[in-house]
Design an enzyme around this catalytic site. Structure first.
Site, PDB file in Angstrom:
ATOM      1  N   SER A 164      -4.448  -7.143  -3.959  1.00  0.00           N
ATOM      2  CA  SER A 164      -4.596  -5.767  -4.427  1.00  0.00           C
ATOM      3  C   SER A 164      -6.038  -5.500  -4.885  1.00  0.00           C
ATOM      4  CB  SER A 164      -3.562  -5.508  -5.535  1.00  0.00           C
ATOM      5  OG  SER A 164      -3.411  -4.130  -5.728  1.00  0.00           O
ATOM      6  N   ASP A 223       3.248  -1.935   3.203  1.00  0.00           N
ATOM      7  CA  ASP A 223       2.596  -1.809   1.894  1.00  0.00           C
ATOM      8  C   ASP A 223       2.465  -0.324   1.548  1.00  0.00           C
ATOM      9  OD1 ASP A 223       0.929  -1.834  -0.292  1.00  0.00           O
ATOM     10  OD2 ASP A 223      -0.556  -3.188   0.573  1.00  0.00           O
ATOM     11  N   HIS A 246       3.663  -4.809  -0.477  1.00  0.00           N
ATOM     12  CA  HIS A 246       2.381  -5.069  -1.144  1.00  0.00           C
ATOM     13  C   HIS A 246       2.343  -6.438  -1.816  1.00  0.00           C
ATOM     14  CE1 HIS A 246      -1.381  -3.859  -3.008  1.00  0.00           C
ATOM     15  NE2 HIS A 246      -0.905  -4.122  -4.216  1.00  0.00           N
TER      16      HIS A 246
END
Ligand SMILES: *[C@@H]1O[C@H](CO)[C@@H](O)[C@H](O)[C@H]1NC(C)=O
Length: 454
Positions: free
Chosen positions: A270, A362, A397
């Protein structure tokens, strides 16, 4: 206890007392048994689960239950049919219903969900890596589900399993020096070891479990907090450390006497992807490789001061989007067009191999688009050979070490208003992606951090 089992126990007692008198050969039936091999394992180890001495060709249900550190109950269940010899082997047989279907040796772990009636938006994350997760597995008769448990199918056999992020002999050290806030894990033995700098995202805090597991695989690993930790300079909702901090962390690894200073990698997920790439392009920092999991190639938060502080993460909500349930998705925030050009990393300066992992479902970062931009930029700089992409349909994600259950949605914050965030990912393909990426990440690290350098 079923009458069948009770008579079995009586048999056992009888056999024992009679056996002492005369060596009589008894042919009695024994009770069902559920075995796990190993019963103590690392989180990424496959466990062989078998139930035997069950009635042949019969429906049974396998269950897993565990409490997370906050006391919430998590569970999974799967329907199997026993073989003609009365056995079920999770490495051989297919589940025909329940939390997952098909032959999935580790499905009982990656398909865990908060038990019905539990709190909403939970995400399973280990804080204390020095203690294991304890899973209670059991088998009951019939194909039952959590709704009818208790009324049907009592437990026939059970086994407990400990799964650890930290292997025996791994050293864990809390680092609060040179202004750094992190935890260093060192594998057993004298070393020197190759090392990784381990960065997570905007959830903030100090997240240790991936590092603990990497140290269990023979890498010194340094989990570094950079945001939302009480030991860092405040305020809590902005990043207040900059290049100097990440450089310090890198040098700290380089200078450690159990670490090979020229075999250091950086891994981030991330917002940690942006930081990984930024660190790798800082003057005087030359990692041997980078691993990027689902993130942007530039800062999605304004950097009023290019060296250090960011604006508060929630300051600019222009690109937040919401689904029908009001769950926030951060994907648009990191679409390359929405990142200020001056906040994008100078990717053409990269000089080490980069493994970029993309979950195609994601919903929290525009990972495909960012991977595309990195790939194009490196190609244009004649560095296309440095780039490797792994991309997975159905993965979200939060690609974590293998066999962890995916949180498709989780609680993001409670104030000023309760807000859930959608991370994306579907249970089975997400689990398959975690298994595949972990294996390939370790191979990549083996090549670039351990490999021969002629
Ligand atoms: C697992 O079994 C142990 C020992 O019987 C028990 O203390 C624990 O509460 C059980 N955990 C769950 C989730 O039922």
């Amino acid at each position: 206890m079923t009458p069948w089992m009770r008579s079995c126990t009586t048999f056992a007692k009888l056999r024992c007392s009679l056996g002492a008198l005369a060596r009589v050969r008894w042919s009695s039936s024994v009770g069902p048994v559920l075995t796990a091999d190993p019963t103590r394992a690392l989180m990424d180890e496959q466990i062989r689960i078998r139930a035997r001495h069950l009635p042949p060709l019969s429906p049974v249900t396998l269950w897993t239950q565990m409490y997370c550190e906050d006391g919430d109950l998590w569970q999974s269940y799967a329907h199997y049919n026993t073989n003609s010899d009365g056995s079920v082997n999770l490495c051989r047989d297919a589940s025909v219903g329940g939390s997952y279907v098909g032959c999935e040796p580790m499905g009982l772990f990656w398909a865990l969900q908060p038990a019905p009636g539990g709190r909403e938006g939970l995400r399973l994350r280990k804080r204390d890596v020095q203690a294991p997760y304890v899973f209670n597995l059991s088998v009951s008769g019939g194909h039952v589900s959590p709704d009818d448990r208790g009324t049907q199918g009592s437990e026939l056999a059970s086994v407990s399993i400990e799964r650890w992020y930290m292997a025996p002999g791994v050293k864990r050290m809390e680092i609060r020096e040179h202004g750094l806030v992190g935890t260093l894990f060192i594998p057993p033995g004298p070393g020197p070891f190759p090392a990784v700098l381990d960065l997570w995202g905007m959830g903030g805090g100090l997240v240790e479990y991936r590092s603990a597991l990497l140290a269990s695989k023979g890498y010194a690993s340094f989990s570094l907090a950079y945001f939302g930790h009480k030991n860092l300079p405040g305020p809590l909702d902005t990043v207040n450390v900059g290049n100097w901090y990440f450089k310090k962390a890198y040098q700290f690894l380089q200078n450690h006497d159990q670490i090979c200073g020229d075999r250091i990698g950086v891994i981030g997920l991330s917002y940690g992807v942006y930081l990984t790439l930024r660190i790798a392009t800082l003057p005087g920092v030359e990692p041997s490789c980078c691993i990027c999991i689902n993130g942007p190639v530039g800062s999605t938060i304004s950097l009023p001061d290019a060296e250090a502080r960011t604006e508060p993460f929630e300051f600019n909500q222009k690109h937040w989007t919401f689904d029908a349930k009001g769950q926030v998705m951060f994907k648009e925030v990191s679409r390359p067009d929405n990142i200020l050009p001056e906040n994008v990393v100078e990717m053409e300066k990269l000089s080490c191999p980069v493994l970029f992992i993309v979950g195609e479902d994601d919903t929290s970062a525009a990972s495909t688009e960012n991977a595309d931009l990195l790939e194009e930029t490196l190609k244009a700089a004649d560095k296309g050979h440095l780039f490797t992409r792994l991309s997975y349909t159905g993965a979200g994600h939060l690609i974590e070490p293998p066999y962890a259950p995916n949180a498709r949605v989780s609680l993001w914050r409670v104030k000023p208003k309760k807000l859930f965030t959608l991370w994306g990912g579907h249970v089975a393909p997400h689990a398959a992606a975690q298994e595949d990426t972990w294996r390939k990440m370790l191979e990549f690290m083996d090549t670039h951090l351990r490999g021969d350098r002629g």
